[in-house]
Design an enzyme around this catalytic site. Structure first.
Site, PDB file in Angstrom:
ATOM      1  CG  HIS A  45     -40.814  21.186   0.686  1.00 54.34           C
ATOM      2  ND1 HIS A  45     -41.358  20.496   1.926  1.00 54.34           N
ATOM      3  CD2 HIS A  45     -40.675  20.347  -0.149  1.00 54.34           C
ATOM      4  CE1 HIS A  45     -41.297  19.141   1.627  1.00 54.34           C
ATOM      5  NE2 HIS A  45     -40.948  18.872   0.463  1.00 54.34           N
ATOM      6  CG  HIS A  69     -46.248  15.456  -3.281  1.00 52.54           C
ATOM      7  ND1 HIS A  69     -45.989  14.482  -2.448  1.00 52.54           N
ATOM      8  CD2 HIS A  69     -45.340  15.012  -4.208  1.00 52.54           C
ATOM      9  CE1 HIS A  69     -45.651  13.388  -2.312  1.00 52.54           C
ATOM     10  NE2 HIS A  69     -44.936  13.841  -3.782  1.00 52.54           N
ATOM     11  CG  ASP A 104     -42.064  13.944  -6.948  1.00 49.56           C
ATOM     12  OD1 ASP A 104     -43.277  13.895  -6.027  1.00 49.56           O
ATOM     13  OD2 ASP A 104     -41.063  13.333  -6.491  1.00 49.56           O
ATOM     14  CG  ASN A 162     -45.975  12.792   0.970  1.00 51.55           C
ATOM     15  OD1 ASN A 162     -46.965  13.068   0.262  1.00 51.55           O
ATOM     16  ND2 ASN A 162     -44.903  13.059   0.915  1.00 51.55           N
ATOM     17  CB  ALA A 168     -36.558  15.911  -0.473  1.00 55.86           C
ATOM     18  CG  HIS A 188     -40.414   9.675  -8.147  1.00 55.14           C
ATOM     19  ND1 HIS A 188     -39.558   8.756  -7.370  1.00 55.14           N
ATOM     20  CD2 HIS A 188     -41.160  10.061  -7.136  1.00 55.14           C
ATOM     21  CE1 HIS A 188     -40.088   8.417  -6.187  1.00 55.14           C
ATOM     22  NE2 HIS A 188     -41.011   9.194  -6.010  1.00 55.14           N
ATOM     23  CE  LYS A 220     -45.038   6.927  -3.932  1.00 52.67           C
ATOM     24  NZ  LYS A 220     -44.868   8.277  -3.765  1.00 52.67           N
ATOM     25  NE  ARG A 251     -45.832  19.295   0.259  1.00 48.72           N
ATOM     26  CZ  ARG A 251     -45.051  18.315   0.118  1.00 48.72           C
ATOM     27  NH1 ARG A 251     -45.416  17.052   0.280  1.00 48.72           N
ATOM     28  NH2 ARG A 251     -43.951  18.620  -0.534  1.00 48.72           N
ATOM     29  CG  HIS A 291     -40.116   7.064  -2.791  1.00 54.31           C
ATOM     30  ND1 HIS A 291     -40.260   8.342  -2.922  1.00 54.31           N
ATOM     31  CD2 HIS A 291     -38.777   6.903  -2.553  1.00 54.31           C
ATOM     32  CE1 HIS A 291     -39.060   8.659  -2.875  1.00 54.31           C
ATOM     33  NE2 HIS A 291     -38.188   7.848  -2.696  1.00 54.31           N
ATOM     34  CG  HIS A 344     -45.787  11.359  -8.446  1.00 53.27           C
ATOM     35  ND1 HIS A 344     -44.956  10.160  -7.855  1.00 53.27           N
ATOM     36  CD2 HIS A 344     -45.706  12.302  -7.246  1.00 53.27           C
ATOM     37  CE1 HIS A 344     -44.621  10.313  -6.867  1.00 53.27           C
ATOM     38  NE2 HIS A 344     -44.710  11.644  -6.180  1.00 53.27           N
TER      39      HIS A 344
HETATM   40  O1  DOR Z   1     -38.536  15.267  -3.148  1.00 53.74           O
HETATM   41  C1  DOR Z   1     -39.548  14.831  -2.973  1.00 53.74           C
HETATM   42  N1  DOR Z   1     -40.635  15.304  -2.335  1.00 53.74           N
HETATM   43  N2  DOR Z   1     -39.608  13.408  -3.344  1.00 53.74           N
HETATM   44  C2  DOR Z   1     -40.506  12.671  -2.524  1.00 53.74           C
HETATM   45  O2  DOR Z   1     -40.745  11.413  -2.622  1.00 53.74           O
HETATM   46  C3  DOR Z   1     -41.533  13.577  -1.563  1.00 53.74           C
HETATM   47  C4  DOR Z   1     -41.719  14.727  -2.084  1.00 53.74           C
HETATM   48  C5  DOR Z   1     -42.545  15.480  -0.863  1.00 53.74           C
HETATM   49  O3  DOR Z   1     -43.676  15.073  -0.458  1.00 53.74           O
HETATM   50  O4  DOR Z   1     -41.662  16.718  -0.624  1.00 53.74           O
HETATM   51 ZN    ZN Z   2     -43.741  12.384  -4.888  1.00 53.94          ZN
END
Ligand code: DOR
Ligand code: ZN
Length: 332
Positions: A241, A14, A237, A40, A253, A165, A94, A16, A131, A12
């Site tokens: 950011h 991300h 996960d 996402n 988050a 997660h 997802k 980007r 999720h 899992h």
């Molecule tokens: O904390 C998180 N950040 N939880 C998620 O489910 C998505 C992720 C994000 O894409 O930033």
């Molecule tokens: Zn995630």
């Protein structure tokens, strides 16, 4: 002292898009053999065209690194034709409840309206990644969602459902209830509780969804991981950011752990005398659950201090500026 991991998988992640993708993907690509890439993005990856384009961007960012990106699609109601076309290019779809987390506004508003697509996914052997949070009180969201998992696992007994997660003792206990349910757990949820996020001065770099919970939850997750529960896989996960989106009002988050995950896991498993189980937790369980072929990648860790950088690109990692006990010595 050294410890070798064979073909570690991060189930899992991300990655980007654009510049962030190009900076971040190689960090996973260096030490992991493969991983599940979350959809996402902006816009969400929810068509064959967007998937093909994003897969190409991910592969370009990884360059020559030996890393297999297992792509996912963002859940919406798909036609049978769309699912048939896309099925072999993804590891699963997802499902995000609308608004539950980063870029999930186009997620599912009512689970009952998703059932036609879920039934087709079950027929076609397409995995459902979830999720699992309701819109209730933040500490209870995952626990409340268990009744939805319960409903789905019973209604679609041949649909492989992954509780992504997990953060609670209740979710760990739920794992043994249905044959068609497995889970991933992050690095941070094995280590922290809500106290680490907001118990003292607020730490935005540990703020994620689902939020870290109570000590008994953390201990139950840790116990399942250390014992290499066969239905539990590592899924970081890792969610980068930029620093200005974290250290700001309206903090995004996500905890960024990809480049430190294997070092921290080795430290954690060693501390609890469970190093022999780490291979199962970061690789063998995923191979069995998702039917993966391990790659020849071999990661040698060495018990030698590793100073975690303050930043990778524009992103502050977990343990920034702190020294870990284990480093990656070589990757072959
Ligand atoms: O904390 C998180 N950040 N939880 C998620 O489910 C998505 C992720 C994000 O894409 O930033
Ligand atoms: Zn995630």
């Amino acid at each position: 002292m050294t410890h070798t991991l064979y073909s570690p998988f991060d189930m899992h992640i991300h990655f980007r898009q654009n510049e962030m993708l190009r900076a971040i993907a190689p960090l996973s690509g260096y030490s992991f053999s493969g991983g599940v890439i979350m959809p996402n993005c902006i816009p969400p990856i929810d068509s064959a065209e967007l998937l093909a384009d994003y897969t190409e961007q991910v592969n370009n960012a990884l360059g020559a690194l030996d890393f297999t990106p297992f792509m996912t699609l963002f859940f919406r109601n798909y036609s049978e034709k769309e699912l048939a076309e896309i099925k072999d290019s993804i590891i699963g779809i997802k499902l995000y409840p609308a608004g539950a987390t980063t870029n999930s506004d186009q997620g599912v508003k009512e689970i009952s309206k998703a059932e036609h697509t879920l039934a087709m996914m079950e027929e076609m052997g397409i995995r459902l990644l979830v999720h699992g949070e309701t819109h209730g009180f933040v500490m209870d969201r995952e626990k409340e969602f268990l009744s939805i998992y319960d409903y789905l696992a019973k209604k679609f007994p041949r649909l492989h459902i992954v509780m992504e997660h997990i953060t609670t003792k209740d979710a760990v206990e739920f794992l043994d209830k249905y044959d068609n349910v497995t889970a991933t757990v992050t690095l941070q949820h094995l280590l922290i509780t809500l106290d680490d996020v907001i118990g003292g001065l607020m730490n935005p770099h540990l703020f994620c969804k689902p939020i870290a919970k109570r000590y008994e939850d953390r201990d139950s997750l840790l116990d399942a991981a250390l014992n290499a529960h066969p239905k539990l896989c590592f899924g970081s996960d890792s969610a980068p950011h930029p620093i200005d989106k974290k250290e700001s009002c309206g903090c995004a988050a996500g905890v960024f752990t990809a480049p430190i995950a294997l070092q921290v896991l080795t430290q954690l498993f060693e501390k609890h005398n469970s190093l022999p189980n780490l291979q199962k937790f970061v690789s063998d369980n995923a191979v069995n659950i998702y039917n993966l072929t391990p790659s020849p990648k071999k990661v040698e860790l060495c018990k030698k201090p590793f100073l975690v950088p303050e930043k990778y690109h524009t992103v502050v990692p977990m343990y920034a500026g702190q020294t870990l006990e284990w480093s990656i010595e070589s990757v072959q």
